[in-house]
Design an enzyme around this catalytic site. Structure first.
Site, PDB file in Angstrom:
ATOM      1  N   GLY A   1      50.941   3.684 -29.183  1.00 37.55           N
ATOM      2  CA  GLY A   1      50.143   4.880 -29.471  1.00 37.55           C
ATOM      3  C   GLY A   1      50.355   5.449 -30.862  1.00 37.55           C
ATOM      4  N   LYS A   2      50.570   4.563 -31.840  1.00 38.74           N
ATOM      5  CA  LYS A   2      50.700   5.055 -33.225  1.00 38.74           C
ATOM      6  C   LYS A   2      49.414   5.716 -33.686  1.00 38.74           C
ATOM      7  CE  LYS A   2      51.717   1.257 -35.417  1.00 38.74           C
ATOM      8  NZ  LYS A   2      51.807   0.275 -34.342  1.00 38.74           N
TER       9      LYS A   2
ATOM     10  N   ASP B   1      41.381   2.468 -34.421  1.00 40.08           N
ATOM     11  CA  ASP B   1      42.145   3.688 -34.713  1.00 40.08           C
ATOM     12  C   ASP B   1      41.341   4.686 -35.539  1.00 40.08           C
ATOM     13  OD1 ASP B   1      44.548   3.383 -33.334  1.00 40.08           O
ATOM     14  OD2 ASP B   1      45.324   2.024 -34.853  1.00 40.08           O
TER      15      ASP B   1
ATOM     16  N   THR C   1      65.489   1.555 -30.224  1.00 44.60           N
ATOM     17  CA  THR C   1      65.065   2.482 -31.280  1.00 44.60           C
ATOM     18  C   THR C   1      66.098   2.513 -32.406  1.00 44.60           C
ATOM     19  OG1 THR C   1      63.805   3.820 -29.733  1.00 44.60           O
ATOM     20  CG2 THR C   1      64.511   4.914 -31.755  1.00 44.60           C
ATOM     21  N   GLN C   2      67.366   2.449 -32.027  1.00 45.25           N
ATOM     22  CA  GLN C   2      68.410   2.426 -33.066  1.00 45.25           C
ATOM     23  C   GLN C   2      68.237   1.192 -33.959  1.00 45.25           C
ATOM     24  OE1 GLN C   2      72.444   3.173 -31.686  1.00 45.25           O
ATOM     25  NE2 GLN C   2      71.641   4.075 -29.797  1.00 45.25           N
TER      26      GLN C   2
ATOM     27  N   GLY D   1      26.915  -5.718 -27.679  1.00 44.72           N
ATOM     28  CA  GLY D   1      27.446  -7.047 -27.426  1.00 44.72           C
ATOM     29  C   GLY D   1      26.717  -8.095 -28.244  1.00 44.72           C
TER      30      GLY D   1
ATOM     31  N   CYS E   1      22.621  -0.098 -28.332  1.00 44.54           N
ATOM     32  CA  CYS E   1      22.407  -1.256 -29.192  1.00 44.54           C
ATOM     33  C   CYS E   1      21.929  -2.450 -28.364  1.00 44.54           C
ATOM     34  CB  CYS E   1      23.674  -1.559 -30.000  1.00 44.54           C
ATOM     35  SG  CYS E   1      23.303  -2.551 -31.445  1.00 44.54           S
TER      36      CYS E   1
ATOM     37  N   MET F   1      19.877  -1.371 -25.540  1.00 44.74           N
ATOM     38  CA  MET F   1      18.487  -0.996 -25.823  1.00 44.74           C
ATOM     39  C   MET F   1      17.627  -2.258 -25.855  1.00 44.74           C
ATOM     40  SD  MET F   1      16.461  -1.332 -28.766  1.00 44.74           S
ATOM     41  CE  MET F   1      15.213  -0.488 -29.699  1.00 44.74           C
TER      42      MET F   1
ATOM     43  N   GLU G   1      18.061 -13.883 -30.390  1.00 47.31           N
ATOM     44  CA  GLU G   1      19.496 -14.170 -30.376  1.00 47.31           C
ATOM     45  C   GLU G   1      19.866 -14.996 -29.139  1.00 47.31           C
ATOM     46  OE1 GLU G   1      21.930 -10.633 -30.105  1.00 47.31           O
ATOM     47  OE2 GLU G   1      23.768 -11.723 -30.557  1.00 47.31           O
TER      48      GLU G   1
ATOM     49  N   HIS H   1      24.528   3.104 -32.437  1.00 41.37           N
ATOM     50  CA  HIS H   1      25.692   3.339 -31.572  1.00 41.37           C
ATOM     51  C   HIS H   1      26.041   4.828 -31.589  1.00 41.37           C
ATOM     52  CE1 HIS H   1      26.956  -0.834 -30.815  1.00 41.37           C
ATOM     53  NE2 HIS H   1      26.449  -1.088 -32.008  1.00 41.37           N
TER      54      HIS H   1
ATOM     55  N   GLU I   1      27.938   6.366 -29.768  1.00 44.47           N
ATOM     56  CA  GLU I   1      29.334   6.601 -29.343  1.00 44.47           C
ATOM     57  C   GLU I   1      30.283   6.878 -30.502  1.00 44.47           C
ATOM     58  OE1 GLU I   1      27.693   3.706 -28.976  1.00 44.47           O
ATOM     59  OE2 GLU I   1      28.994   1.956 -29.251  1.00 44.47           O
TER      60      GLU I   1
HETATM   61  N1  GLN Z   1      23.678  -8.662 -30.782  1.00 46.06           N
HETATM   62  C1  GLN Z   1      22.727  -7.631 -31.045  1.00 46.06           C
HETATM   63  C2  GLN Z   1      22.304  -7.639 -32.505  1.00 46.06           C
HETATM   64  O1  GLN Z   1      23.000  -8.165 -33.346  1.00 46.06           O
HETATM   65  C3  GLN Z   1      23.272  -6.268 -30.661  1.00 46.06           C
HETATM   66  C4  GLN Z   1      24.420  -5.832 -31.498  1.00 46.06           C
HETATM   67  C5  GLN Z   1      25.231  -4.738 -30.886  1.00 46.06           C
HETATM   68  O2  GLN Z   1      25.166  -4.470 -29.702  1.00 46.06           O
HETATM   69  N2  GLN Z   1      26.071  -4.109 -31.684  1.00 46.06           N
HETATM   70  O3  GLN Z   1      21.277  -7.109 -32.835  1.00 46.06           O
END
Ligand code: GLN
Length: 545
Positions: free
Chosen positions: A21-22, A76, A196-197, A362, A389, A392, A413, A518, A520
């Site tokens: 957890g750094k 991180d 730790t030492q 993905g 992403c 969608m 793809e 994204h 998120e």
């Molecule tokens: N593989 C897809 C693309 O490259 C979606 C990318 C992703 O989900 N970040 O467009």
């Protein structure tokens, strides 16, 4: 307010083992110093030779976090942003690969004036240059730099050397935090400080004395353990900080404050607190501990390893958490491997137990048919669906196949020869792919998007113009826009510069939205992302049905 003249540098290094957890410790230090009224910036140094995290497998190494300027970084940086709300860019992320690449570039350009170029000091000097440049660009008064890995690893040496050189130059401005681990062997039932030492000794052998030792452990550090460690590193006991496991990462700054870390940091750094406002964070931490009613969200993805999916989808998980807490619910996240639906469609029924479904980002074909099946289930059964992403693109493909009558529709793809490429490769990506040029070539970082008034997305944001972060090579094929829109898929967000479709949604559904970006990456603990907030609100409604 007068700015602090001497900039302060805190280096966070790990002892005993990795993954203690750094990142959260560094983020919490940033948060606490910020709460005292100082401008901070966080840096992550990764030891690998990769230039960035963009080409690394997420299931093993965790999420690739994308910054505003498109940096593909270690996860991180996500925690730094979530804790301190400071935007990360390329400057906040340093890897061994970047450092060597720059040293060699300079050598090829005769920038070392005919001198021979040495690993020491030239490599540490380049590390220092990058750290100082990040300080300047962010106008930070305190820079917190985390080194990946643990002391004693060969690859950390040059980074430690850089920090030691900085300390030598400005002894009053450079400080070290060792985040260590206290094991409690089951047979003994008590905490042991010896590892730790050894870690402290190893740090000493690099010419560095820690100023703080954080004791990560299942339980708070026992007093006698604190005393031993304080003796080994000649530190007052007040700088041996207990860091037990907590229910939520957002409790960590609160636990540190109970140990008076803010006061100790100010004293050690030679700074005066300009204010102290961590109260909102403490109240927030209390609130989330009390929530008991649940909202059940399924993540239908494919980057699952046997241990945990937390690292792979951390920003998605945190965004669900933030939005659930905002809606006064405790999040319950269920991991669903999309491939199982392909082998056994009967298993799709389990989705009916969920209050909401997310298909996250993905790459590659594996598992996508299962995701398409899940998207169909969510659409038909009116379960809130949020596609991020790839999610969608999946929603678009599903709609094209099963509603708009484009049989066999797919993304190029997944199926380069598809009859209906509703998702196709972006024009500028073709040249990169032809040359096999994969590093940092995706459409990356923040781009503008205009929302359609009256749409669900618009209502969530409450404004017409937004900007969100991207990481993709494929996009919605505008040749299919008319066909899909006629069939009922609404295009409600478009990038004005390139006319790229950024958001699709369905009208007759409690919540069915897919974003090419994204969201998120921009959710914050006390300020959830608007789309996550509304997705969870719809999920809460679903849970009451
Ligand atoms: N593989 C897809 C693309 O490259 C979606 C990318 C992703 O989900 N970040 O467009």
């Amino acid at each position: 307010m007068a700015k602090q003249k001497n900039k302060k540098y805190i280096f966070v290094v790990g002892g005993v083992m990795s993954s203690v957890g750094k990142g959260v410790a560094s983020s919490s230090i940033g948060k606490i110093i910020q709460s005292k009224g100082y401008r901070v910036t966080n840096i992550k140094c990764d030891m690998y030779v990769n230039i960035d995290a963009g080409t690394i497998r997420p299931a093993e190494h965790g999420e690739v976090f994308v910054g505003e300027d498109g940096v593909e970084a270690d996860q991180d940086l996500g925690n730094y942003e979530r804790f301190t709300n400071q935007i990360s860019t390329h400057d906040n992320y340093i890897t061994t690969g970047q450092v060597y690449q720059e040293v060699i570039r300079r050598e090829r350009n005769l920038e070392y004036d005919g001198e021979d170029v040495e690993v020491v000091p030239d490599v540490p000097k380049e590390i220092i240059r990058r750290i100082e440049s990040c300080q300047k660009k962010n106008d930070a008064e305190v820079v917190i730099t985390e080194f990946g890995g643990t002391v004693g690893e060969y690859q950390v040496l040059l980074f430690l050397e850089a920090a030691r050189m900085m300390k030598l130059k400005s002894p009053k401005d450079v400080f070290f935090v060792l985040v260590s681990y206290l094991p409690t062997p089951a047979l003994l039932g008590e905490q042991k400080s010896k590892p730790t030492q050894y870690a402290i000794r190893t740090l000493n052998s690099a010419g560095i004395m820690p100023d703080f030792v954080f004791c990560r452990a299942d339980e708070p550090a026992a007093e006698n353990i604190k005393r031993t460690i304080s003796m080994v590193c000649s530190l007052p006991i007040s700088r041996i900080v207990s860091s037990p496991n907590v229910a939520s990462i957002y409790d960590v700054p609160v636990v540190y404050e109970q140990e008076h870390l803010g006061r100790e940091l100010m004293k050690t750094l030679g700074l005066k607190a300009r204010r102290s406002n961590i109260q909102d964070w403490i109240a927030f931490s209390r609130k989330i501990q009390k929530l008991d009613k649940k909202v059940k969200i399924g993540i239908v993805g494919k980057y699952f390893n046997f241990k945990s999916c937390r690292d792979t989808y951390i920003s998605v998980i945190e965004s669900i958490n933030h939005a659930a807490w905002y809606n006064d619910r405790a999040p319950e996240i269920i991991w669903l491997d999309s491939e199982k639906y392909e082998h056994n469609p009967g298993e799709l029924k389990e989705l009916s137990e969920l209050n909401g479904i997310i298909v996250p980002g993905g790459f590659g074909k594996r598992g996508t048919e299962g995701m398409i099946m899940a998207a169909k289930y969510a659409r038909e059964n009116k379960i809130p669906y949020f596609g991020l992403c790839l999610g969608m693109q999946i929603a678009t493909i599903e709609f094209a196949r099963n509603v708009a009558g484009c049989q066999g529709a797919n993304s190029e793809e997944m199926d380069p020869g598809t009859k209906h490429p509703v998702i196709h490769i972006m024009e500028e990506q073709k040249k990169f792919m032809a040359k096999g040029n994969y590093g940092a070539t995706m459409r990356l970082g923040a781009y503008n998007c205009n929302l359609v008034k009256g749409s669900k997305a618009f209502n969530a944001y409450g404004q017409e113009k937004i900007s969100e972060r991207h990481r993709h090579r494929y996009e919605f094929n505008n040749n299919y826009r008319e066909v899909l829109e006629k069939a009922g898929l609404k295009v409600v967000g478009v990038n004005p510069e390139k006319n790229l479709v950024e958001i699709v949604e369905l009208a007759n559904h409690p919540f069915y939205i897919g974003t090419q970006f994204h969201p998120e990456f921009k959710s914050r603990p006390m300020n959830p992302h608007p789309l996550f907030r509304e997705f969870i609100a719809a999920a809460v409604k679903q849970s009451k049905k």
